[in-house]
Design a protein around this motif. Structure first.
Motif, PDB file in Angstrom:
ATOM      1  N   TYR A 591       0.915  -1.476  -0.417  1.00 13.02           N
ATOM      2  CA  TYR A 591      -0.473  -0.138  -0.283  1.00 13.02           C
ATOM      3  C   TYR A 591       0.323   1.079   0.178  1.00 13.02           C
ATOM      4  N   HIS A 592       1.733   1.480   0.660  1.00 16.59           N
ATOM      5  CA  HIS A 592       3.146   2.397   0.663  1.00 16.59           C
ATOM      6  C   HIS A 592       3.485   2.663  -0.737  1.00 16.59           C
ATOM      7  N   VAL A 593       3.633   1.798  -1.464  1.00 18.16           N
ATOM      8  CA  VAL A 593       4.135   1.972  -3.199  1.00 18.16           C
ATOM      9  C   VAL A 593       2.867   2.111  -3.790  1.00 18.16           C
ATOM     10  N   GLN A 594       1.866   1.964  -3.181  1.00 20.27           N
ATOM     11  CA  GLN A 594       0.547   1.949  -4.611  1.00 20.27           C
ATOM     12  C   GLN A 594       0.776   3.907  -3.405  1.00 20.27           C
ATOM     13  N   LEU A 595       0.584   4.097  -2.450  1.00 21.16           N
ATOM     14  CA  LEU A 595       0.578   5.649  -2.507  1.00 21.16           C
ATOM     15  C   LEU A 595       1.396   6.683  -2.736  1.00 21.16           C
ATOM     16  N   ALA A 596       2.167   7.111  -3.323  1.00 19.83           N
ATOM     17  CA  ALA A 596       3.718   6.994  -3.762  1.00 19.83           C
ATOM     18  C   ALA A 596       2.972   7.035  -4.735  1.00 19.83           C
ATOM     19  N   LEU A 597       2.654   6.328  -5.821  1.00 18.07           N
ATOM     20  CA  LEU A 597       2.140   6.665  -7.347  1.00 18.07           C
ATOM     21  C   LEU A 597       1.264   7.522  -7.118  1.00 18.07           C
ATOM     22  N   HIS A 598       0.153   6.872  -6.523  1.00 21.46           N
ATOM     23  CA  HIS A 598      -0.614   8.066  -5.543  1.00 21.46           C
ATOM     24  C   HIS A 598      -0.683   9.257  -5.826  1.00 21.46           C
ATOM     25  N   SER A 599       0.306   9.682  -5.019  1.00 21.71           N
ATOM     26  CA  SER A 599       0.953  11.347  -4.735  1.00 21.71           C
ATOM     27  C   SER A 599       1.239  12.432  -6.092  1.00 21.71           C
ATOM     28  N   SER A 647      -0.165  -7.591  -7.239  1.00 18.07           N
ATOM     29  CA  SER A 647      -0.867  -8.073  -8.203  1.00 18.07           C
ATOM     30  C   SER A 647      -1.249  -7.041  -9.129  1.00 18.07           C
ATOM     31  N   TRP A 648      -1.462  -5.790  -8.946  1.00 17.60           N
ATOM     32  CA  TRP A 648      -1.779  -4.270  -9.562  1.00 17.60           C
ATOM     33  C   TRP A 648      -0.069  -3.627 -10.196  1.00 17.60           C
ATOM     34  N   SER A 649       0.935  -4.754  -9.213  1.00 12.37           N
ATOM     35  CA  SER A 649       1.246  -3.586  -9.909  1.00 12.37           C
ATOM     36  C   SER A 649       1.959  -3.871 -11.302  1.00 12.37           C
ATOM     37  N   GLY A 650       1.187  -5.080 -12.035  1.00 13.37           N
ATOM     38  CA  GLY A 650       1.802  -5.470 -13.173  1.00 13.37           C
ATOM     39  C   GLY A 650       0.190  -4.370 -14.436  1.00 13.37           C
ATOM     40  N   LEU A 651      -0.773  -4.375 -13.670  1.00 14.57           N
ATOM     41  CA  LEU A 651      -0.899  -3.392 -14.865  1.00 14.57           C
ATOM     42  C   LEU A 651      -0.682  -1.485 -15.190  1.00 14.57           C
ATOM     43  N   VAL A 652       0.137  -1.172 -13.913  1.00 15.48           N
ATOM     44  CA  VAL A 652       0.558  -0.136 -13.678  1.00 15.48           C
ATOM     45  C   VAL A 652       1.995  -0.168 -14.622  1.00 15.48           C
ATOM     46  N   PHE A 701       8.887  13.126 -16.399  1.00 17.65           N
ATOM     47  CA  PHE A 701       7.658  12.799 -17.289  1.00 17.65           C
ATOM     48  C   PHE A 701       7.892  11.036 -18.018  1.00 17.65           C
ATOM     49  N   SER A 702       8.768  11.034 -18.088  1.00 16.27           N
ATOM     50  CA  SER A 702       9.029   9.564 -18.335  1.00 16.27           C
ATOM     51  C   SER A 702       9.309   8.478 -17.315  1.00 16.27           C
ATOM     52  N   PHE A 703       9.575   8.754 -15.889  1.00 17.84           N
ATOM     53  CA  PHE A 703      10.146   8.338 -14.914  1.00 17.84           C
ATOM     54  C   PHE A 703       9.252   7.735 -13.868  1.00 17.84           C
ATOM     55  N   GLY A 704       8.119   9.268 -13.887  1.00 21.39           N
ATOM     56  CA  GLY A 704       7.710   9.577 -12.760  1.00 21.39           C
ATOM     57  C   GLY A 704       6.520   8.648 -11.904  1.00 21.39           C
ATOM     58  N   PHE A 705       6.282   7.793 -12.939  1.00 21.30           N
ATOM     59  CA  PHE A 705       5.241   6.623 -11.950  1.00 21.30           C
ATOM     60  C   PHE A 705       5.766   5.222 -12.331  1.00 21.30           C
ATOM     61  N   LEU A 706       7.422   4.906 -13.072  1.00 17.84           N
ATOM     62  CA  LEU A 706       8.046   4.112 -12.692  1.00 17.84           C
ATOM     63  C   LEU A 706       8.996   3.897 -11.244  1.00 17.84           C
ATOM     64  N   LEU A 707      10.033   5.057 -10.702  1.00 19.49           N
ATOM     65  CA  LEU A 707      11.071   5.558  -9.508  1.00 19.49           C
ATOM     66  C   LEU A 707       9.882   4.881  -8.880  1.00 19.49           C
ATOM     67  N   PRO A 708       8.789   4.515  -8.312  1.00 15.10           N
ATOM     68  CA  PRO A 708       8.615   4.501  -6.429  1.00 15.10           C
ATOM     69  C   PRO A 708       9.074   2.338  -7.052  1.00 15.10           C
ATOM     70  N   PHE A 709       8.673   1.843  -8.220  1.00 14.80           N
ATOM     71  CA  PHE A 709       8.644   0.557  -7.741  1.00 14.80           C
ATOM     72  C   PHE A 709      10.147   0.423  -7.491  1.00 14.80           C
ATOM     73  N   THR A 710      11.537   1.261  -7.833  1.00 13.00           N
ATOM     74  CA  THR A 710      12.382   0.142  -7.436  1.00 13.00           C
ATOM     75  C   THR A 710      12.563   0.999  -5.949  1.00 13.00           C
ATOM     76  N   ASN A 711      11.875   1.106  -5.082  1.00 14.08           N
ATOM     77  CA  ASN A 711      11.668   1.168  -3.894  1.00 14.08           C
ATOM     78  C   ASN A 711      11.005  -0.962  -3.614  1.00 14.08           C
ATOM     79  N   VAL A 712      11.084  -1.470  -4.209  1.00 15.47           N
ATOM     80  CA  VAL A 712      10.243  -2.625  -4.050  1.00 15.47           C
ATOM     81  C   VAL A 712      11.756  -4.010  -4.060  1.00 15.47           C
ATOM     82  N   PHE A 713      12.725  -3.354  -4.348  1.00 13.03           N
ATOM     83  CA  PHE A 713      13.594  -4.250  -4.493  1.00 13.03           C
ATOM     84  C   PHE A 713      15.198  -4.027  -3.089  1.00 13.03           C
TER      85      PHE A 713
END
Length: 974
Positions: A591-599, A647-652, A701-713
């Protein structure tokens, strides 16, 4: 007995221990927690358990999701999983609860103790759910590989040129247009006023047109030709541009079966700057126009409206020929729309960068007809805000002819623009085929447009337009764009609210805690946005302060390390630090990762709303991003993936492929176009700031929705370290190796623009004050004289002092670019006097006091080369004014802002004496004192000067493009 439960209220994992035998210990030590959610505990066995272990685990009421008891054969092979439904904690059982860190959080081990006296048991939280740290950098590399595999090939893709054998198909024949271009370029440089431009080029065009007349389908069309000589003037920047005897070759192709009096105008120019053969600018478009004319005149495919093909002979000296046509030619009043074709590069695809104004329907015709679309509203807004240092005939047609149109131009490989290397060998045949396909189809489409019959009825509103990788073209009205922007932003904000509410309901955390986290993340994203913009700008400032600007000029890939990576560091840093310093035990990390994307979505939505309210059409870029994110969020909310781990991450991730490709494609386009322009934009400002800002915007604009995923590593900070190392290595390469040296012979030249000047000053009584010679430099890039090691600049002085003490810096400021860069000019004295081949003389014919007794008329005759300038400045302290003159009265009333003087810039098609008068008014009528200064600038363009000038030019390095000519500046006081 063992009972494993999830306490829903506080999200604690509670272990109940009532056994101590070895079978229990084995079962306990083989359990690996795979996932904790509010609904179930997902466990796996490290190895196949004994039947006795299974017995212990098969606790009454704790079954897998299908209700079957666990067994040695029931999917419990190594690494198999089973789900246990959670149960409330029984208050009558003696337990000890240990808080479980978030499952996808920091690596940890949980020590859980059974009852009093029991041995300590260690259950490993599956920190392995975080992928290995080295995959984090690999995640970013994957997107860069996608960029190089898709964006770059499509950006440079060109069609195959058609040959003469394809002539019977009524299509644009690239090979034939290429031959026309080759023959035109062979004439050489074609400067307005020269024999090459006024005689040879005109005869060449007329000869090509006569060939078309021989093949004309006379049953379908009529063809009229007019060689138009014109004189006039118009205001450009702080100058009044006066032209005499410039030429146009004008052709009108009319369908016989139509009575339409509404014409379509198609324009390009055949003149060039000094020293350039002009293959790209603008011979390329002249050849394209000629082939379009040929195909339309010889193909039995009729159209509704006559088409006027304007081959104009003076664009480079201030767009005089187009002004003469649109204000004076007999066919001009009937022209209702224009397709303007120009160039700021050579080769590649042409870009549509202006439409209208206020005629959104024009973009629809481009959409219907362009076979290889390449366009963006952002280029139009950049151009109209003055961020692109250029201008075209399109402005002349829209401003003075009040007709709408489309402005297309070559923009790739601008390094050779206006240089001697602008030759045909750098233009691929596919490039002219690409442009020809588009222009032929566009002209045919507009020539049948019913809107031309009544342009005023279709006026209103601008359009939003853009292509996607050259594969398709999208356009809609500005009003539709506003609805789309507001709607996308509003829906995104609603979906974020629903998602936050769902997180609260599922986790049973109070909603205010969810919103508190979200607000904190929005603030952090704002900080990240600012950092992502600021860090590249800081890098560009530091490099510039050490005299190392333009390090990327020849090696564009350095932009990635110099500016893109710092932008990614700034974008990633706040969120990464936040996750490393927060206790996430109360909310699953997913949920924290989703909130980062939402923000980030909230920030972009607010940006879209604000920019739309301000009137920026190019905010469509942000709208694309939030639309695709909103779609992925809606799908995850409609399905169960929103609350099932990742499961939602693949959609994003999948939803961001198209926005990533488009954003990177768009900003790469601007970097490719503007980088060569930085080499000729003057030395007053740091051009690296522009490229740094563009690179930063592209990264954001290219990486704004992608960089938060680096925190799942695991060790997500390794991404920051990797980016920092790349930046450091790139800075070393840019500053410490030849890779960072900006210039290369032929391909990436440094421009040396200067005049060999003789300047003469006369006093009020006619006596000579001074007569000196030297070289006057208009420095073209930020490195100034350091760009030319080996050239002796000893004794060079800044023009800034002259600009303070003398009218127009006491210099022959050639045109608006010399005027705008005057304070950065450099004067290098020379001992030998400069003697221009064509002398310049000013003769005072008469002085007459007019009837009002307060005004004296001075009448002059001026002779000299084809390029002259007059500078006029009265002594205002004595209340002296210019009340009338031979030139434009509009310019007289719009005096340039101080300290600039009146600047009348004169171009001759064929040189001849100029007679003019000045009416000087003084309230007290005392004319026996100095009234005004008159400066005469005369440029002998095309002349290389004397042997001293030739020798000096030879000292410039091989990568320098030297553009120089002799000139004379004479200052009089009357």
């Amino acid at each position: 007995m063992i009972r494993i439960a999830l306490c829903r209220s506080v999200n604690f994992l509670t272990a109940l221990f009532e056994a101590g035998d070895t079978d229990f210990k084995q079962a306990l030590n083989t359990i690996v927690i795979l996932e904790v959610s509010p609904h179930c505990l997902l466990v796996g066995m490290a190895s196949k358990p004994k039947p006795s272990c299974l017995k212990l685990l098969n606790i009454a009421g704790h079954r897998n999701p299908n209700g079957a008891q666990l067994s040695a054969t029931n999917n419990f092979t190594p690494h198999a999983t089973a789900a246990y439904r959670s149960h409330p904690i029984r208050s009558d059982i003696n337990i000890k609860s240990i808080a479980l860190p978030p499952v996808y959080g920091h690596n940890s081990q949980i020590l859980q103790e059974a009852g009093e006296g029991s041995a300590s048991k260690r259950i490993k939280c599956n920190s392995k759910l975080k992928l290995p740290w080295y995959f984090a950098s690999g995640f970013l590399v994957l997107w860069f590989l996608l960029y190089f595999a898709v964006v770059i090939p499509l950006f440079y893709r060109l069609p195959t040129s058609l040959t003469i054998e394809d002539d019977n198909k009524g299509e644009f024949i690239g090979d034939r247009a290429y031959d026309v271009l080759n023959n035109l370029v062979n004439i050489g440089t074609r400067v307005a006023g020269s024999d090459a431009n006024e005689l040879e080029a005109v005869n060449f065009l007329l000869n090509e047109i006569s060939k078309i007349q021989r093949d004309l389908l006379e049953d379908y069309f009529t063809l009229e030709v007019d060689v138009h000589k014109t004189s006039g003037s118009h205001i450009y920047h702080s100058l009044l541009e006066v032209y005499q005897g410039v030429q146009n070759v004008v052709v009108k192709l009319s369908p016989r079966n139509s009575s339409s009096e509404s014409y379509l105008l198609v324009n390009s120019h055949y003149d060039t700057v000094a020293t350039s053969p002009g293959a790209g600018d603008d011979g390329f478009m002249v050849a394209t126009m000629m082939e379009v004319l040929r195909v339309m005149a010889t193909t039995p495919q009729s159209f509704e409206h006559p088409v006027v093909f304007l081959f104009n002979g003076d664009e480079e000296m201030g767009m005089q020929a187009s002004h003469g046509f649109i204000t004076q030619h007999k066919w001009a009043p009937n022209c209702k729309a224009v397709v303007n074709l120009d160039s700021a590069g050579s080769g590649g695809r042409e870009i549509l960068f202006q439409t209208g104004p206020s005629h959104a329907w024009l973009a629809n015709y481009y959409k219907k007809s362009a076979k290889h679309p390449f366009a963006t509203t952002l280029a139009e807004e950049f151009f109209q805000m003055g961020l692109i240092p250029s201008d075209t005939d399109y402005r002349i047609f829209t401003q003075y002819g009040q007709i709408p149109g489309l402005d297309l131009g070559q923009a790739i490989n601008g390094y050779i623009y206006h240089t001697k290397y602008d030759r045909i060998d750098v233009i691929p045949r596919g490039s002219i085929q690409n442009t020809g396909d588009n222009v032929l189809s566009l002209v045919r489409s507009l020539a049948n447009a019913p809107e031309l019959l009544n342009i005023q009825a279709h006026e209103g509103g601008n359009s939003v337009y853009y292509d996607f990788l050259g594969l398709t073209f999208i356009t809609y009205s500005e009003e539709t764009g506003q609805i789309l922007n507001y709607g996308a932003a509003g829906i995104t904000l609603i979906l974020v609210f629903i998602s936050a509410w769902r997180m609260s309901a599922v986790s049973q955390l109070p909603s205010n805690q969810i919103w508190r986290r979200l607000i904190i993340l929005v603030i952090l994203q704002i900080i990240a946005f600012v950092l992502a913009l600021a860090l590249p700008l800081v890098v560009s400032y530091i490099l510039d302060s050490f005299g190392l600007s333009l390090t990327y000029f020849s090696t564009l890939s350095l932009v990635i390390g110099l500016y893109v990576c710092p932008a990614l560091i700034g974008l990633c840093l706040p969120i990464t630090v936040y996750y490393h310093t927060q206790d996430n035990s109360k909310l699953p990390f997913t949920y924290h990762v989703q909130l980062a994307l939402h923000s980030w979505a909230i920030l972009l939505s607010l940006l879209a709303i604000a920019a739309t309210a301000y009137g920026l059409r190019s905010i469509y870029i942000v709208t694309i991003l939030i639309i695709f994110y909103a779609v992925s969020l809606a799908l995850s909310l409609l399905s169960t993936s929103h609350d099932r781990g990742y499961s939602w991450s693949g959609l994003v991730i999948v939803s961001q492929v198209i926005p990533f490709l488009y954003s990177s494609y768009l900003f790469y386009t601007f970097i490719v176009v503007l980088t060569p322009m930085n080499g000729r934009s003057g030395s007053a400002s740091n051009p690296d700031m522009t490229v740094a800002a563009l690179a930063a915007a592209g990264a954001i604009f290219s990486f704004g929705f992608l960089l938060p995923f680096t925190n799942v590593f695991r060790r997500s900070g390794s991404v920051l370290l990797t980016l920092l190392v790349i930046t450091g290595v790139t800075i070393y390469l840019a500053c410490g190796t030849e890779m960072g040296f900006p210039y290369r012979p032929r391909t990436n030249s440094a421009r040396a623009l200067y005049q060999h000047v003789r300047r003469i000053f006369y006093d009020y009584d006619g006596s000579l004050i001074s007569d000196e010679s030297g070289y006057l430099f208009n420095l073209q890039d930020r490195r100034e004289t350091s760009a030319f090691p080996g050239v002796n600049f000893t004794g060079a002085i800044s023009q800034s002092e002259n600009c303070k003490n003398h009218m127009m810096c006491a210099a022959p400021l050639f045109d608006e670019r010399w005027v705008e860069n005057r304070l950065q000019g450099i004067w290098l004295p020379r001992e030998e006097p400069v003697v221009p081949k064509i002398p310049t003389t000013l003769e005072l014919l008469s002085k007459t006091v007019l009837a009002d007794k307060r005004t004296m008329r001075f009448t002059f005759r001026l002779t000299g080369p084809p390029y002259l300038s007059l500078f006029i400045q009265t002594y205002e302290d004595d209340f002296v004014t210019v009340s009338d003159w031979s030139f434009s009265k509009t310019y007289l009333e719009q005096k340039p802002a101080s300290p600039l003087a009146y600047h009348i810039y004169i171009t001759y098609g064929r040189s001849e004496p100029l007679e003019f008068y000045l009416d000087i008014t003084k309230p007290n009528g005392n004319f026996d004192v100095p009234l005004f200064q008159l400066g005469i600038s005369a440029s002998n363009i095309g002349d290389k000067g004397d042997e001293h000038s030739v020798k000096f030019a030879s000292t410039f390095p091989s990568y320098a493009i030297v553009v120089d000519w002799p000139s004379q500046y004479t200052r009089y006081i009357f």
